[in-house]
Design an enzyme around this catalytic site. Sequence first.
Site, PDB file in Angstrom:
ATOM      1  N   CYS A 137       0.823  -1.217   0.000  1.00 16.24           N
ATOM      2  CA  CYS A 137       0.000   0.000   0.000  1.00 16.24           C
ATOM      3  C   CYS A 137       0.851   1.258   0.000  1.00 16.24           C
ATOM      4  O   CYS A 137       0.681   2.140  -0.832  1.00 16.24           O
ATOM      5  CB  CYS A 137      -0.942   0.006   1.193  1.00 16.24           C
ATOM      6  SG  CYS A 137      -2.244  -1.216   1.033  1.00 16.24           S
ATOM      7  N   HIS A 138       1.756   1.367   0.958  1.00 17.96           N
ATOM      8  CA  HIS A 138       2.523   2.601   1.077  1.00 17.96           C
ATOM      9  C   HIS A 138       4.009   2.338   1.265  1.00 17.96           C
ATOM     10  O   HIS A 138       4.733   3.192   1.751  1.00 17.96           O
ATOM     11  CB  HIS A 138       1.976   3.470   2.205  1.00 17.96           C
ATOM     12  CG  HIS A 138       0.498   3.707   2.077  1.00 17.96           C
ATOM     13  ND1 HIS A 138      -0.421   2.936   2.722  1.00 17.96           N
ATOM     14  CD2 HIS A 138      -0.197   4.568   1.318  1.00 17.96           C
ATOM     15  CE1 HIS A 138      -1.639   3.331   2.377  1.00 17.96           C
ATOM     16  NE2 HIS A 138      -1.531   4.314   1.534  1.00 17.96           N
ATOM     17  N   GLY A 139       4.445   1.122   0.929  1.00 22.00           N
ATOM     18  CA  GLY A 139       5.874   0.847   0.855  1.00 22.00           C
ATOM     19  C   GLY A 139       6.616   0.712   2.171  1.00 22.00           C
ATOM     20  O   GLY A 139       7.706   1.252   2.312  1.00 22.00           O
TER      21      GLY A 139
END
Lengths: 173, 419
Positions: A137-139
């Site tokens: 999703c956001h690394g």
Amino acid sequence: MSKEEKKVNRRDFLYTASYTVGAVGVGAVIWPMIDQMNPDKAQQALATTEVDISSIEPGKSITVLWRGKPVFLKRRTPAEIAEARAVKLDDLPDPQKDEDRVKEGKDEWLVMLGVCTHLGCVPLKDKGDFNGWFCPCHGSHYDVSGRIRKGPAPTNMEIPKFEFVDSNTIKIG
Amino acid sequence: MSEHEYVPKSKAAKWFNDRLPLLTLGAHLTDYPTPKNLNYWWTFGGILTFCLITQIVTGIVLAMHYVAHADLAFASVEHIMRDVNYGWLIRYIHSNGASMFFLAVYIHIFRSLFYGSYKSPREVIWIIGLMIYLLMMAAAFMGYVLPWGQMSFWGATVITNLFSAIPLVGDSITTWLWGAYSVDNPTLNRFFSLHYLIPFLILGLVVLHIWALHVPGNNNPVGIDIKKPSKDTVPFHPYITIKDAFALLVFMIIFAGFVFFTPNVLGHSDNYIPANPLVTPAHIVPEWYLLPFYAILRSVPDKLGGVILMFSAIFILFVLPWLDTSKVRSAVFRPIYRQFFWILVIDVLMLGYVGAMPAEGIYLVLARVGTIYYFLHFIVVMPVVGYLEKTDPIPMSISEPVLTGGAEPSLARKVNDKV
């Protein structure tokens, strides 16, 4: 109203008393309205899950559902354990020893909530820069002990309350 | 309010109007003196009203067939699509209607930014409008959860987890929002309840929005105060109603184009996969209208910081009337601000684009630059430019152009227009 009458009188007392009783009454009605949104008895009843771990080979992991959330059960190889323990605590955004994330004597079993501590996605296994998990999703990158190493997640993946019922069964919750 | 006293013609109407002055209200809305130079950017208020009513009507109809239960929701939406008479049409109008609603509201907001409609004495209109915008985002988000597909589930997970960033009480608040220990059936159930409620709250705020508008009257492209009624104004009906109706027709053609030809282009194919709490989709993105804020959230490498910045990006708009120091309303007469306005438009579009891209490499850099500019625009550019800028001369009235130039030549031609 003349100046002499500005002292506290019966009417002020009645106002204050009415407002106070009114506020308590409103609060007593509002609280049930708010609390009804908290997890109900049926949700709370799902609070434990038992898992058979006998079929998991070293280096493999399974995912089970507990309280609607995925739990990763990973049987780690000695090499993976050594790798997790070789990490310097200074390199960790949320310093925690690998020893503190497993049960003593059961070092090969990593049991943790498979929920990214950033915004709750399920990280992918065997991905990322640290040989552990990677959240698409956001690394956020997690290491082989499920500790946050890089990315926006603030803390390590959570270790739920669990116990070994016998050598082949883990009870989560 | 109306400058003249309205007296109903028939005796019965007068009897009723003396007891409930609805006819006076109707007369006010009909005669309402409106600046005669309103351009097509001013038609979006009417378009937005249409969008709201469309969403309410289609939504009520969909609720007759939808089942708000984690085990049944996905199937009930497919049931609407396949079995319910015209269900596909009603659902596609509703889902694309949300996008059209946001398209219109963004044009409406940027129109306000360009022409200074948020400035004194219209601050309250602006603030009520922002409250409507916040409720729209809440309604859209919860509506997107209802089909209980993969994007529904994981969108709900990510957005509700934003609250877990709050120190100390964050986790309790998140559990309270969920009514479970993850996004689950209780979450779906309450989202449906609130999704049904919010449009009616919006409707109430729209009434206040229009009421607050009718106190000072409309702003206009030249942004000057006008005497009403006067040579500068026309009655709302039929002059504005017919213009709004024409714009609405064009808007409906575009709307119908989406509904009938590309009904899923604005959605995400992953939402046709039933929700699975064990697998997160590889690329999880919100609906397009939330992408700029999503880019701001992801541009910060810190959870709490990202959440604070994202909410700030919206809440900073509430103090906009006090951040703008310029005495001139319309950007038509503000040569410097006008350029910054277009930079902001490009900046927001760019943030929207990078919000849809993976948060890495060049996209992360662009997101950070875009985020910094977004805040600089409001915190630095608006106060400083308003203070330093040498504005062009503004006209005396809509009918009388400035003699020294700077105004649009078209204004001069309107001098002899019949009013």
